[in-house]
Design an enzyme around this catalytic site. Structure first.
Site, short mmCIF file in Angstrom:
data_model
loop_
_atom_site.label_atom_id
_atom_site.label_comp_id
_atom_site.label_asym_id
_atom_site.label_seq_id
_atom_site.Cartn_x
_atom_site.Cartn_y
_atom_site.Cartn_z
N CYS A 145 -17.29 2.14 18.69
CA CYS A 145 -17.82 2.15 20.06
C CYS A 145 -19.34 2.25 20.05
O CYS A 145 -20.00 1.93 21.03
CB CYS A 145 -17.21 3.31 20.84
N CYS A 190 -19.80 7.44 19.83
CA CYS A 190 -19.20 8.73 19.47
C CYS A 190 -19.94 9.33 18.28
O CYS A 190 -20.80 8.70 17.67
CB CYS A 190 -17.71 8.57 19.17
N GLU A 226 -3.06 -5.35 3.88
CA GLU A 226 -3.99 -5.70 2.79
C GLU A 226 -3.80 -7.17 2.47
O GLU A 226 -3.12 -7.52 1.51
CB GLU A 226 -3.69 -4.84 1.55
N THR A 260 0.55 3.63 1.90
CA THR A 260 0.84 3.91 3.31
C THR A 260 2.12 3.20 3.75
O THR A 260 2.94 3.76 4.47
CB THR A 260 -0.33 3.44 4.19
N GLU A 296 -1.98 11.44 -14.84
CA GLU A 296 -0.87 10.70 -14.24
C GLU A 296 0.40 10.93 -15.08
O GLU A 296 0.37 10.79 -16.29
CB GLU A 296 -1.25 9.20 -14.23
N ARG A 331 1.68 3.93 -16.07
CA ARG A 331 0.44 4.00 -15.29
C ARG A 331 -0.71 4.58 -16.11
O ARG A 331 -1.86 4.20 -15.90
CB ARG A 331 0.67 4.79 -14.00
N CYS A 351 0.85 -1.19 0.00
CA CYS A 351 0.00 0.00 0.00
C CYS A 351 0.88 1.25 0.00
O CYS A 351 2.01 1.22 0.49
CB CYS A 351 -0.87 -0.04 1.25
N HIS A 360 5.05 5.20 2.52
CA HIS A 360 5.33 6.36 3.38
C HIS A 360 6.01 5.93 4.68
O HIS A 360 6.98 6.52 5.13
CB HIS A 360 4.04 7.10 3.75
N GLY A 402 -5.46 10.51 -1.50
CA GLY A 402 -4.04 10.19 -1.34
C GLY A 402 -3.39 11.06 -0.28
O GLY A 402 -3.54 12.28 -0.29
ZN LIG Z 1 -3.66 0.33 2.47
ZN LIG Z 2 -17.27 5.38 18.08
#
Ligand SMILES: [Zn+2]
Ligand SMILES: [Zn+2]
Length: 346
Positions: free
Chosen positions: A92, A95, A63, A44, A196, A201, A42, A47, A262
């Site tokens: 939860c 919230c 993933e 992420t 792009e 790509r 990914c 990074h 992104g």
């Molecule tokens: Zn991801």
């Molecule tokens: Zn919550």
């Protein structure tokens, strides 16, 4: 498997990943042990590793799909050999986000999981049985590893409110942009342009269903208070590049919707005057719809996504993860690269 070890790709600091032998985790009560089949790389992860946000000693990778190989105490309804993906933990329920049916941004959700947790760039992971989703027989485990990013694309698209007749721009043709484009196509949104800089790509964007793939340089600068000649109704900014986001904002039509998808290192400047007089909707999309993984598994299984074009053809072993991340960051690979939890050597 007490005392057993497994290969894992461990972040060791300085932007480097190393294969180490780690203990196979034991499933606690209520958990199952899963053998990872494939885990996608990914943005992420890029990074976290290449920009060195990850905590040294951590194993990344979120993933993934795999097969149950052991069950912890008290687990019912799941058997060894079942193929699964794991959805997010529930919210939860209390919230503001949960009350609006958006548990994926629940205030109490576990944070920073990816920074230092045990991800799936390794042979085995433990997971709470309550999070499991069974895979249909007709869906390969490898393709199912796209469930998490597909759930993100579904969420992004549903938050945007895009309609089939809209004129859409996707900026950034990396894995996120390509998957967003493909899911838009599967939902009947036909007029999608991908912007792009990488030729590889751009070609891939057309393969996954974009009507046009353009170089970002052809996007015109907007005059003050004026729309460009061919504005877009909905824009998905998937590059995470500040300059691309700024140019993309210029392309939005009056009353249009702009979605930040992104993430990136530098922040774009948003012309608030233009946002005001165009009455733009500008929003961020991060995680999943409440039932996002079930929807993703169903879509992947439907045959309506070009899986062969979305997933890069060659899978890599744990020992090639670091070098593959560098290639991805240079946009040399189109599509999602799948990591196998093996050590291939060479
Ligand atoms: Zn991801
Ligand atoms: Zn919550």
């Amino acid at each position: 498997m007490p005392g057993a070890t497994m290969p894992a790709a461990v972040y060791v600091g300085d932007g480097r990943i190393e294969v180490q032998q780690l203990d196979v985790p034991e499933p606690a009560a209520g958990e199952v042990l899963v053998e990872v089949s494939h885990c996608g790389i990914c943005g992420t992860d890029l990074h976290l590793v290449l920009q060195q946000y990850a905590r040294p000693g951590s194993v990344l990778g979120h993933e993934w799909a795999g097969t149950v190989v052991a069950t912890g105490a008290g687990v019912t309804g799941w058997a060894v050999g079942e193929r699964i993906v794991a959805g997010p933990r529930g919210g939860c329920g209390d919230c503001y986000a949960c009350r609006r049916d958006r548990p994926s941004v629940c205030r109490s959700r576990a944070r920073g999981d990816m920074l230092g947790g045990r991800g799936a760039y390794c042979r085995y992971v433990t997971v709470d049985a309550a999070r499991l989703l069974r895979l249909p027989d007709t869906l390969s485990t490898r393709a199912a590893a796209l469930s998490e990013p597909t759930a993100i694309a579904l969420h992004t698209i549903s938050l945007s409110g895009v309609a089939p007749g809209d004129r859409v721009l996707v900026t950034g043709g990396g894995p996120v942009g390509l998957l967003t484009t493909a899911v838009l196509g599967a939902q009947g949104v036909a007029d999608v342009t991908v912007s792009e800089p990488s030729a590889v790509r751009r070609a891939q964007a057309l393969t996954v269903g974009a009507r046009r793939a353009i170089e970002p340089t052809v996007l015109e600068r907007a005059a003050i208070g004026q729309p460009v000649a061919e504005p877009y109704d909905v824009i998905f900014e998937c590059s995470g590049v500040a300059a691309a986001a700024e140019r993309a904002l210029d392309q939005l039509d009056e009353a249009g919707t702009f979605v930040f998808v992104g993430t990136g290192h530098d922040w774009p400047r948003v012309n608030h005057n233009r946002a005001i007089i165009f009455e733009m909707t500008i929003l961020g999309a991060y995680n999943y719809n409440a039932d996002g993984f079930a929807g993703a598994v169903a879509l992947l299984d439907s045959g309506r996504l070009p899986l062969d074009a979305l997933i890069a053809p060659i899978d890599v072993g744990l020992d090639a993860l670091g070098v593959t991340m560098e290639r991805l960051s240079r946009a040399e690979i189109a599509g999602k690269v799948m990591v196998r939890p093996t050590v291939e050597g060479g």
